[in-house]
Scaffold this motif. Structure first.
Motif, PDB file in Angstrom:
ATOM      1  N   UNK A   1       3.341   5.323  44.673  1.00 30.27           N
ATOM      2  CA  UNK A   1       4.072   5.867  43.532  1.00 30.27           C
ATOM      3  C   UNK A   1       4.046   7.395  43.532  1.00 30.27           C
ATOM      4  N   UNK A   2       5.043   7.961  42.894  1.00 34.13           N
ATOM      5  CA  UNK A   2       5.124   9.418  42.779  1.00 34.13           C
ATOM      6  C   UNK A   2       3.971   9.942  41.936  1.00 34.13           C
ATOM      7  N   UNK A   3       3.485  11.109  42.247  1.00 34.71           N
ATOM      8  CA  UNK A   3       2.466  11.760  41.429  1.00 34.71           C
ATOM      9  C   UNK A   3       2.572  13.279  41.589  1.00 34.71           C
TER      10      UNK A   3
ATOM     11  N   UNK B   1       6.286  23.748  50.405  1.00 28.96           N
ATOM     12  CA  UNK B   1       7.499  23.884  49.618  1.00 28.96           C
ATOM     13  C   UNK B   1       7.742  22.529  48.949  1.00 28.96           C
ATOM     14  N   UNK B   2       8.571  22.497  47.920  1.00 27.25           N
ATOM     15  CA  UNK B   2       8.855  21.227  47.245  1.00 27.25           C
ATOM     16  C   UNK B   2      10.260  20.753  47.610  1.00 27.25           C
ATOM     17  N   UNK B   3      10.423  19.453  47.749  1.00 29.10           N
ATOM     18  CA  UNK B   3      11.759  18.896  47.977  1.00 29.10           C
ATOM     19  C   UNK B   3      12.005  17.775  46.992  1.00 29.10           C
TER      20      UNK B   3
ATOM     21  N   UNK C   1       5.608  15.846  55.616  1.00 26.00           N
ATOM     22  CA  UNK C   1       6.148  15.564  54.283  1.00 26.00           C
ATOM     23  C   UNK C   1       5.332  14.505  53.556  1.00 26.00           C
ATOM     24  N   UNK C   2       5.190  14.711  52.262  1.00 27.66           N
ATOM     25  CA  UNK C   2       4.576  13.727  51.368  1.00 27.66           C
ATOM     26  C   UNK C   2       5.594  13.379  50.283  1.00 27.66           C
ATOM     27  N   UNK C   3       6.377  12.315  50.488  1.00 30.33           N
ATOM     28  CA  UNK C   3       7.444  12.015  49.532  1.00 30.33           C
ATOM     29  C   UNK C   3       6.941  11.738  48.114  1.00 30.33           C
ATOM     30  N   UNK C   4       5.704  11.280  47.970  1.00 33.20           N
ATOM     31  CA  UNK C   4       5.217  10.957  46.622  1.00 33.20           C
ATOM     32  C   UNK C   4       5.128  12.189  45.724  1.00 33.20           C
ATOM     33  N   UNK C   5       4.786  13.320  46.329  1.00 31.54           N
ATOM     34  CA  UNK C   5       4.692  14.560  45.552  1.00 31.54           C
ATOM     35  C   UNK C   5       5.873  15.487  45.826  1.00 31.54           C
ATOM     36  N   UNK C   6       6.717  15.106  46.788  1.00 34.86           N
ATOM     37  CA  UNK C   6       7.815  15.993  47.146  1.00 34.86           C
ATOM     38  C   UNK C   6       7.331  17.280  47.794  1.00 34.86           C
ATOM     39  N   UNK C   7       6.237  17.204  48.530  1.00 34.59           N
ATOM     40  CA  UNK C   7       5.704  18.391  49.205  1.00 34.59           C
ATOM     41  C   UNK C   7       6.049  18.360  50.697  1.00 34.59           C
ATOM     42  N   UNK C   8       6.377  19.522  51.197  1.00 27.50           N
ATOM     43  CA  UNK C   8       6.703  19.666  52.619  1.00 27.50           C
ATOM     44  C   UNK C   8       5.953  20.880  53.171  1.00 27.50           C
TER      45      UNK C   8
ATOM     46  N   UNK D   1       5.335  11.811  58.118  1.00 23.44           N
ATOM     47  CA  UNK D   1       5.600  11.482  56.715  1.00 23.44           C
ATOM     48  C   UNK D   1       4.438  10.635  56.237  1.00 23.44           C
TER      49      UNK D   1
ATOM     50  N   UNK E   1       2.175   8.646  53.299  1.00 27.88           N
ATOM     51  CA  UNK E   1       2.124   7.974  51.999  1.00 27.88           C
ATOM     52  C   UNK E   1       0.676   7.658  51.668  1.00 27.88           C
ATOM     53  N   UNK E   2       0.328   7.900  50.402  1.00 26.43           N
ATOM     54  CA  UNK E   2      -1.020   7.663  49.901  1.00 26.43           C
ATOM     55  C   UNK E   2      -0.942   6.705  48.721  1.00 26.43           C
TER      56      UNK E   2
END
Lengths: 132, 132
Positions: free
Chosen positions: A112-114, A125-127, B37-44, B107, B109-110
């Motif tokens: 899940x997003x956090x 950076x944020x995406x 990339x960590x899609x959960x936090x939107x960090x790159x 990529x 995921x946690x």
């Protein structure tokens, strides 16, 4: 077709038939004594019959699509994009197949997003989630 | 050694050298312009240099081990078991390699533990996280 190619095809069909609510088609991919596990909640479902029921009963207007499939012999990892209403998330499913090409085990992760922890802003950076 | 075998080996080394804090060895696996990339936090994080710094600075006495590696051509998926103090969790990392066998994209995921939603108790049994 070698094992890996067959596994790749089964993994894709697993996602597509789930998305299509093609429960009879999905059943054809599954071993009768398959095991489904969600380590995040510590939940386990035993048997194809209960797994199909779990999917049929799963609430919400959920939709699945394949992000990536990585297949290797009798194992596959599936990165799925999942939407339910306006919510968009990723899922990681690990599949194990029998010698007959049936899915014997699925291990599902629902990350899940956090909010990112503080202290690494100098590196990142944020995406936007929708860009992935 | 074919692409898949090389990818499998690089994925294993990625986990092992991270666990060993062998930053020079880890750097050898990474393309200079890699993206993490960590899609959960939107960090790159862009570049090998910043990615190594991110790992060096990551807080806590964390430890990684390989749960499963699935490799397929230039792609791999890695299921890691991660511990930090008494906390135990899983992580799913998706790797992409260049034609030269260097990691160009990770990529991560946690997926965190959570309480299962109500309504499916008739289908599931519970298992202890440490049993996975």
């Amino acid at each position: 077709m070698n094992d890996t190619a067959r596994t790749r095809e089964v993994a894709r069909a697993y996602v597509e038939r789930s998305e299509q609510r093609d429960w009879a088609g999905l059943a054809q991919l599954l071993a009768e004594d398959m095991v489904y596990e969600m380590p995040q909640t510590g939940e386990r479902i035993r048997s194809r019959e209960r797994f199909l029921q779990f999917n049929r009963e799963y609430p919400g207007d959920w939709h699945l699509s394949v992000g990536r499939i990585v297949a290797d012999g009798a194992n596959a990892a599936v990165w799925m994009q999942v939407s339910s209403g306006s919510e968009l998330m990723d899922a990681c499913a690990w599949l194990e197949l029998s010698a007959q090409g049936l899915i014997t085990r699925v291990t599902d992760f629902w990350p899940e997003a956090y909010e990112p922890p503080a202290g690494r802003e100098h590196l990142v950076e944020r995406f936007s989630r929708s860009a992935t």
